[in-house]
Write an enzyme that holds these catalytic residues in place. Structure first.
Site, PDB file in Angstrom:
ATOM      1  N   ASP A 119      24.679 -37.753  -1.554  1.00 13.56           N
ATOM      2  CA  ASP A 119      24.795 -36.797  -2.664  1.00 13.56           C
ATOM      3  C   ASP A 119      25.558 -35.517  -2.338  1.00 13.56           C
ATOM      4  OD1 ASP A 119      23.195 -38.575  -4.072  1.00 13.56           O
ATOM      5  OD2 ASP A 119      21.340 -37.513  -3.600  1.00 13.56           O
TER       6      ASP A 119
ATOM      7  N   GLY B 118      14.753 -38.784   0.225  1.00 13.39           N
ATOM      8  CA  GLY B 118      14.595 -40.131  -0.287  1.00 13.39           C
ATOM      9  C   GLY B 118      13.353 -40.827   0.245  1.00 13.39           C
TER      10      GLY B 118
ATOM     11  N   CYS C 122      -0.134   0.187   7.543  1.00 16.06           N
ATOM     12  CA  CYS C 122      -0.595   0.567   6.202  1.00 16.06           C
ATOM     13  C   CYS C 122      -1.991   1.184   6.237  1.00 16.06           C
ATOM     14  CB  CYS C 122      -0.597  -0.651   5.282  1.00 16.06           C
ATOM     15  SG  CYS C 122       1.060  -1.280   4.968  1.00 16.06           S
TER      16      CYS C 122
ATOM     17  N   GLU D  90       0.823  -1.204   0.000  1.00 14.16           N
ATOM     18  CA  GLU D  90       0.000   0.000   0.000  1.00 14.16           C
ATOM     19  C   GLU D  90       0.863   1.263   0.000  1.00 14.16           C
ATOM     20  OE1 GLU D  90      -2.071  -3.032   2.762  1.00 14.16           O
ATOM     21  OE2 GLU D  90      -0.052  -2.555   2.036  1.00 14.16           O
TER      22      GLU D  90
ATOM     23  N   THR E 169      13.381 -43.946  -8.283  1.00 13.77           N
ATOM     24  CA  THR E 169      14.036 -42.658  -8.049  1.00 13.77           C
ATOM     25  C   THR E 169      15.548 -42.726  -8.223  1.00 13.77           C
ATOM     26  OG1 THR E 169      14.277 -43.077  -5.675  1.00 13.77           O
ATOM     27  CG2 THR E 169      12.229 -42.022  -6.412  1.00 13.77           C
TER      28      THR E 169
ATOM     29  N   CYS F 180      -2.107  -3.832   7.256  1.00 16.54           N
ATOM     30  CA  CYS F 180      -1.690  -4.057   8.638  1.00 16.54           C
ATOM     31  C   CYS F 180      -2.091  -2.871   9.516  1.00 16.54           C
ATOM     32  CB  CYS F 180      -0.190  -4.309   8.720  1.00 16.54           C
ATOM     33  SG  CYS F 180       0.833  -2.939   8.161  1.00 16.54           S
TER      34      CYS F 180
ATOM     35  N   GLU G 128      13.172 -32.326  -0.320  1.00 18.50           N
ATOM     36  CA  GLU G 128      13.949 -33.020  -1.350  1.00 18.50           C
ATOM     37  C   GLU G 128      14.685 -34.150  -0.641  1.00 18.50           C
ATOM     38  OE1 GLU G 128      16.211 -30.806  -4.153  1.00 18.50           O
ATOM     39  OE2 GLU G 128      14.875 -29.072  -4.107  1.00 18.50           O
TER      40      GLU G 128
END
Length: 363
Positions: A203, A297, A87, A55, A164, A78, A295
């Protein structure tokens, strides 16, 4: 006609809010459009926490007198002093006469108080226009405020036969460059990326966003490591930003070594010898983490599925076969009968390069 115009202006505000999708954490993404005489005279959106809200930015960008205008805002303005002034007071002082908001702010510090202040100032207030679109833009923030946990999205890549990785663990690359670039955008939209220690040991991932020419707030890296096996030489510990490690281990020497390497180590309660995943989510919500991208297994995804802790599953399927000895998506050793099956619902599918992307939720 007025309703249609209102919807068009709000749609523009939502489009503006989306410009902050990589940068506003832990704040919500918010857009604002100011209209006078059916003409847009100002636009603004929230860019980063600590900077001007939508805003205020719109009022500063106005190319005409805003008195008597209508402000379209994707989230309730807010009403409290935080890092920036309220705001709603800025709108009142600017002599805005009508405010249309898509949804009420779920933050208990606001929660309708901003709308009431506007009404008390004689401003016409309307709420609920394109609310579902606005909620979709801030699923993480809303879930953290309403349910006390982040919004959790699990990303998985698999072959056509549901594998996978090879039995050896080799998995680079199952999916196409197009799918991997899509994942980078998912990372950029997330507050944190969560993985398990087995993935780290196998990994040594960086878990960072690698997008060129895009302003991105790097997500927090989170590792679940019940027995504190995290190597101090892990690649992610060398990168800027936060790395959080959750453990059940009380080994203070390991705690100290990892802390010296740059990690934040937290000991949380255990459940059957492993981290209590519900406690992990509650803790991360208190760390102002809005949205998590998992992310990981089969072991961690299986545990999250079992506890219904994932809100969305995103699966990238490549047109290749890895064979019967390849690793599967979920480790669920306790399931014996069809009555125990986990049912998911497909929300959407699309092609990404040669791959097919599935968007699923728990049914």
């Amino acid at each position: 006609m007025a309703d249609l115009q209102d919807a068009e202006f709000m749609a523009l505000a939502i489009k503006l809010a989306a410009k902050g999708r990589y940068t506003t954490d832990p704040n919500p993404r918010v857009g604002c459009v100011i209209v006078k005489g059916n003409k847009v005279i100002a636009e603004g959106w929230h860019k980063k926490a600590g900077q001007g809200h939508a805003e205020v930015n719109a009022l500063q960008n106005a190319d005409d007198d805003v008195s008597g205008a209508t402000a379209y805002v994707t989230l309730e303005p807010c009403s409290y002093h935080g890092k920036t002034p309220p705001c709603c007071e800025a709108l009142i002082q600017a002599d805005i006469k009508r405010v249309v908001v898509a949804m009420q702010d779920p933050n208990p510090l606001v929660a309708g108080q901003g709308l009431q202040k506007l009404r008390d100032a004689g401003i016409t207030v309307e709420s609920g226009l394109l609310e579902q679109d606005a909620r979709a833009l801030n699923k993480g923030f809303i879930n953290r405020m309403e349910a006390g946990k982040p919004w959790v999205v699990s990303k998985m890549a698999m072959s056509f036969d549901g594998r996978t990785a090879m039995a050896s663990g080799e998995s680079k690359w199952i999916t196409s460059p197009e799918s991997r670039n899509d994942v980078q955008q998912l990372r950029a939209e997330s507050s944190a990326i969560l993985t398990g220690i087995n993935t780290v040991l196998a990994d040594d991932p960086s878990l960072n966003v690698r997008l060129e020419d895009v302003d991105v707030l790097q997500p927090v890296r989170v590792v679940l490591d019940s027995n504190l096996q995290m190597p101090v030489t892990a690649k992610m510990l060398e990168l800027p930003g936060r790395t959080i490690i959750f453990t059940c281990s009380q080994d203070q020497s390991k705690h100290q070594l990892l802390t010296q390497a740059g990690a934040e180590v937290f000991c949380l309660p255990e459940e059957n010898g492993r981290l209590d995943l519900k406690q992990v989510m509650t803790f991360l919500a208190k760390q102002q983490i809005n949205q998590i991208l998992v992310e990981a297994g089969a072991v961690l995804n299986g545990a999250l599925l079992q506890l219904n802790l994932v809100d969305e599953w995103l699966v990238y399927m490549a047109p290749c076969i890895l064979g019967s000895k390849g690793r599967g998506l979920f480790n669920l050793p306790g399931m014996q009968t069809m009555a125990e099956k986990k049912q998911l619902k497909i929300i959407n599918t699309r092609h990404i390069g040669p791959d097919i992307w599935f968007h699923l939720v728990a049914k």
